[in-house]
Design an enzyme around this catalytic site. Structure first.
Site, short mmCIF file in Angstrom:
data_model
loop_
_atom_site.label_atom_id
_atom_site.label_comp_id
_atom_site.label_asym_id
_atom_site.label_seq_id
_atom_site.Cartn_x
_atom_site.Cartn_y
_atom_site.Cartn_z
N HIS A 125 38.37 65.67 23.44
CA HIS A 125 37.80 66.17 24.70
C HIS A 125 36.47 66.88 24.51
CE1 HIS A 125 41.87 65.25 25.92
NE2 HIS A 125 41.24 64.85 27.00
N ARG B 163 38.71 64.85 36.04
CA ARG B 163 39.63 65.63 35.21
C ARG B 163 39.64 67.05 35.76
NH1 ARG B 163 36.93 62.36 30.88
NH2 ARG B 163 38.56 61.37 29.63
N ARG C 195 42.61 63.42 39.12
CA ARG C 195 43.80 63.46 38.26
C ARG C 195 44.35 64.88 38.25
NH1 ARG C 195 43.19 62.07 32.06
NH2 ARG C 195 42.39 64.19 31.98
N GLU D 77 48.70 55.66 29.23
CA GLU D 77 48.07 56.21 28.02
C GLU D 77 49.07 56.49 26.91
OE1 GLU D 77 45.87 59.71 29.15
OE2 GLU D 77 47.44 60.42 30.46
N ASN E 1 41.92 56.45 25.41
CA ASN E 1 41.77 57.49 24.39
C ASN E 1 43.13 57.91 23.85
OD1 ASN E 1 39.15 57.41 25.31
ND2 ASN E 1 39.37 59.23 26.58
N ARG F 291 43.11 61.92 18.03
CA ARG F 291 41.77 61.50 18.48
C ARG F 291 40.69 62.54 18.19
NH1 ARG F 291 42.87 61.89 25.00
NH2 ARG F 291 40.67 62.34 25.23
N CYS G 100 39.69 53.85 32.05
CA CYS G 100 38.87 55.07 32.19
C CYS G 100 38.75 55.83 30.88
CB CYS G 100 39.42 55.97 33.28
SG CYS G 100 41.07 56.57 32.95
#
Ligand code: PEP
Ligand code: MG
Length: 630
Positions: A238, A345, A381, A486, A509, A520, A557
């Site tokens: 992030h 987000r 979201r 996800e 992601n 990640r 996305c």
């Protein structure tokens, strides 16, 4: 949790290295001279390219904020709680130092030799040491708060060390400093003091840090900061997403950077190449200036695409939307020519604050975004807390204080919201209150099970009814409720989840992270993090086909969507909607406009026949390079 990341390993490494050099110097070694040379010569450090652009400017390494711990006494009834606070701070400090020690292996040998004994000494002091025994005694006998007790005990030990009759004065000072250092770490953890202030970074500087949290990154001003380089961090964490969103040229995962960079050093950072050259010579500086001009020229060329449609050569329209992490990006979204927001987000609402945003504050925030976007679609979201998205407000008794052995697999995303439905209700209500001011949809994060979607939908409908009863106008047809795909579980159960959802957004992601079991945001395993791995692609294909069979909208996305080279493959898999950081839209549009859907479908079939990740990379990069040029 919070302060685990707010430690100061950079400072420790820098200080440790210097101190280590002193120690060797006392033995008459060459090391100090070598260390100095390392810090005066041109030195290039390679990392992970995160956000394109060139930055030329002075290095600014971030400083620790001193932990404020005024003297404090406690009542006899508080002794147990205070001892527990100390025990928690010790556990956290051990964890921080353990993490730092695990990273030593990737540092140059000299640095390892200097640092390992120091870290061992610190870890030893967090065992059954005199410092901790003394601090516990002071809590109990002197009724002192844990941080006061630690400070007093450390000073007493340091004074005793310094009073010893020993000719090795430097050695005594070093030992006293080590005790003070560990006490400082404990105090920092006891007072939850973050370790740096980003406010003083001078204009035009390149920020260098051991690690930057997403919440830190959210505080950066792209108009002031020329670039960012850190030791920690992965391509799709992030922090990386935030830096791309802000358009700050950035390189993460630069091993050894903080050891060799010094405040004020000139540096050239190339966010596309993933390099930072410290103290560049004339040739490197000239090359940096040329790249800077070329980048500006390319940007001007891409800006011309803004008004052109995203349509393939055979007339297939592709929706290109923006991801939004903080409202400051809204003007960028308009400039980029995005067709709405494909992923808002909402974590930004919960970051860098100590209380929770209530329904009213959220209503206002969503209203501002919807008004700015006019009739363009906006997909909001609901809160996706967890893992590296470390948020102060949620730690205040709402989020789990104990993250569990595997935070990424624990109570996060929709799981947390279903456990704390008041959070979800407030968010649903705030969105529903402004739903008629724009074109809004709602997205649920980290779903693995159709029953979770059902449960969320029940809450959604209940909130809508309650609002109507209160006389609030709520659209007759409620905004669509979609699901992030996800996790491998969600992808493989996509046909069942599709029956409960109105649309899918594939979050590549996390999908890559959970499929490959590779964090990640972790620099040390970033070489294994690969959204093009056949396992990830097959899951994407499975979920996309499940949606398309039901004629249900599906988009991508994750960060993949913003890479022009991957556009042929995504279109070939049947995706017609991509949401990405706003600055990536022009280049992706350029690629879309150069492609033929039939060619993409044939190409995707070829790729999906492969099971060797290396071969897939070659194919995708080769085909994608053509599309990228436009
Ligand atoms: C994803 O996981 O791909 C995604 C888009 O969500 P986030 O990056 O916010 O976890
Ligand atoms: Mg995600």
């Amino acid at each position: 949790m919070k302060n685990e990341k707010a430690e100061a390993p950079a400072g420790l490494i820098a200080r440790g290295a210097e101190r280590g050099a002193d120690r060797v110097g006392e033995r008459g070694s060459e090391a100090p001279r070598r260390a100095t040379a390392r810090r005066t010569r041109e030195h290039a450090v390679r990392g992970i390219p995160i956000s394109p652009g060139i930055a030329i400017g002075p290095v600014y390494d971030t400083n620790e904020i001193p932990a404020e711990a005024p003297r404090r006494a406690i009542l006899p009834g508080q002794v147990e709680a205070e001892r527990q606070r100390l025990a928690d701070a010790v556990a956290l400090s051990r964890k921080q130092l353990g993490k730092l020690k695990a990273r030593l292996g990737i540092l140059p040998e000299e640095a390892q030799e200097e640092l390992a004994p120091l870290l061992d000494a610190y870890i030893l002091m967090l065992g059954n040491s005199r410092l901790l025994r003394g601090a516990r005694r002071r809590i109990e006998a002197e009724l002192l708060a844990a941080e006061t007790a630690v400070g007093d005990e450390a000073e007493a030990i340091a004074a005793q060390i310094l009073a010893a009759k020993d000719d090795d004065r430097a050695g005594l000072r070093r030992r006293a400093d080590e005790v003070r250092e560990i006490a400082k770490r404990l105090t920092r953890n006891l007072t939850a003091t973050p370790f740096r202030s980003l406010k003083e970074v001078p204009e035009g500087a390149i920020l260098v840090a051991e690690e930057l949290t997403p919440a830190d990154a959210a505080l950066l001003d792209p108009a002031r900061i020329a670039g960012v380089a850190t030791e920690e961090g992965g391509a799709d964490g992030h922090t990386a997403i935030m830096l791309r969103a802000l358009g700050i040229p950035s390189v993460l995962g630069c091993v050894g950077l903080t050891e060799t960079a010094q405040r004020g050093d000139q540096a050239v950072l190339d966010g596309s190449a993933g390099t930072i050259v410290l103290r560049p010579g004339e040739a490197a500086l000239e090359k940096g200036r040329e790249s800077l001009t070329a980048f500006a020229r390319e940007r001007a060329k891409l800006a011309k695409l803004r008004r052109l449609p995203a349509v393939t050569t055979d007339g297939e329209p592709v929706e290109l939307q923006a991801n939004l992490e903080i409202p400051a990006e809204l003007p960028l979204i308009a400039q980029a020519g995005a067709q709405g927001i494909g992923l808002l987000r909402t974590e930004f609402l919960f970051m860098n604050r100590e209380d929770l945003p209530d329904e009213e504050a959220q209503t206002q925030a969503y209203a501002e975004v919807l008004e700015a976007m006019g009739s363009d679609p906006v997909t909001i979201r609901v809160l996706d807390w967890g893992g590296e998205k470390d948020m102060e407000a949620l730690s205040q008794g709402i989020a789990p204080t104990h993250a569990g052995p595997n935070p990424a697999l624990g109570l996060r995303g929709l799981r947390l919201l279903l456990k704390r439905p008041e959070l979800l209700e407030a968010q649903f209500a705030a969105i529903l209150r402004v739903a008629d001011r724009g074109n809004v949809r709602i997205l649920l994060p980290l779903v693995t099970n159709p029953s979770e979607v059902k449960e969320a939908r029940d809450i959604y409908e209940k909130v809508a009814k309650r609002l109507k009863r209160k006389g609030v106008h709520v659209p007759e047809k409620l905004p669509e409720l979609g699901v992030m795909i996800e996790t491998p579980g969600a992808a493989l159960a996509a046909d069942a989840i599709a029956l409960e959802a109105d649309f899918f957004a594939i979050g590549t992601n996390d999908l890559a992270m959970y499929t490959l079991a590779v964090d990640r945001a972790e620099a040390e395993v970033s070489h294994l993090y690969d959204p093009l791995h056949p396992a990830v692609l097959r899951l994407m294909q499975f979920a996309t086909e499940a949606a398309l069979r039901l004629r249900m909208p599906v988009s991508v996305c994750g960060e993949m969507a913003g890479n022009p080279r991957l556009v042929p493959l995504l279109l070939g898999l049947g995706i017609r909607s991509l949401s990405m950081n706003a600055s990536a839209i022009p280049r992706v549009k350029q690629a879309v406009r150069a492609l033929d859907i039939g060619d993409c479908a044939r190409f995707a079939r070829r790729v999906m026949e492969q099971s060797d990740p290396q071969r897939i990379h070659e194919l995708v990069m080769e085909f994608g390079a053509g599309a990228e040029k436009g």
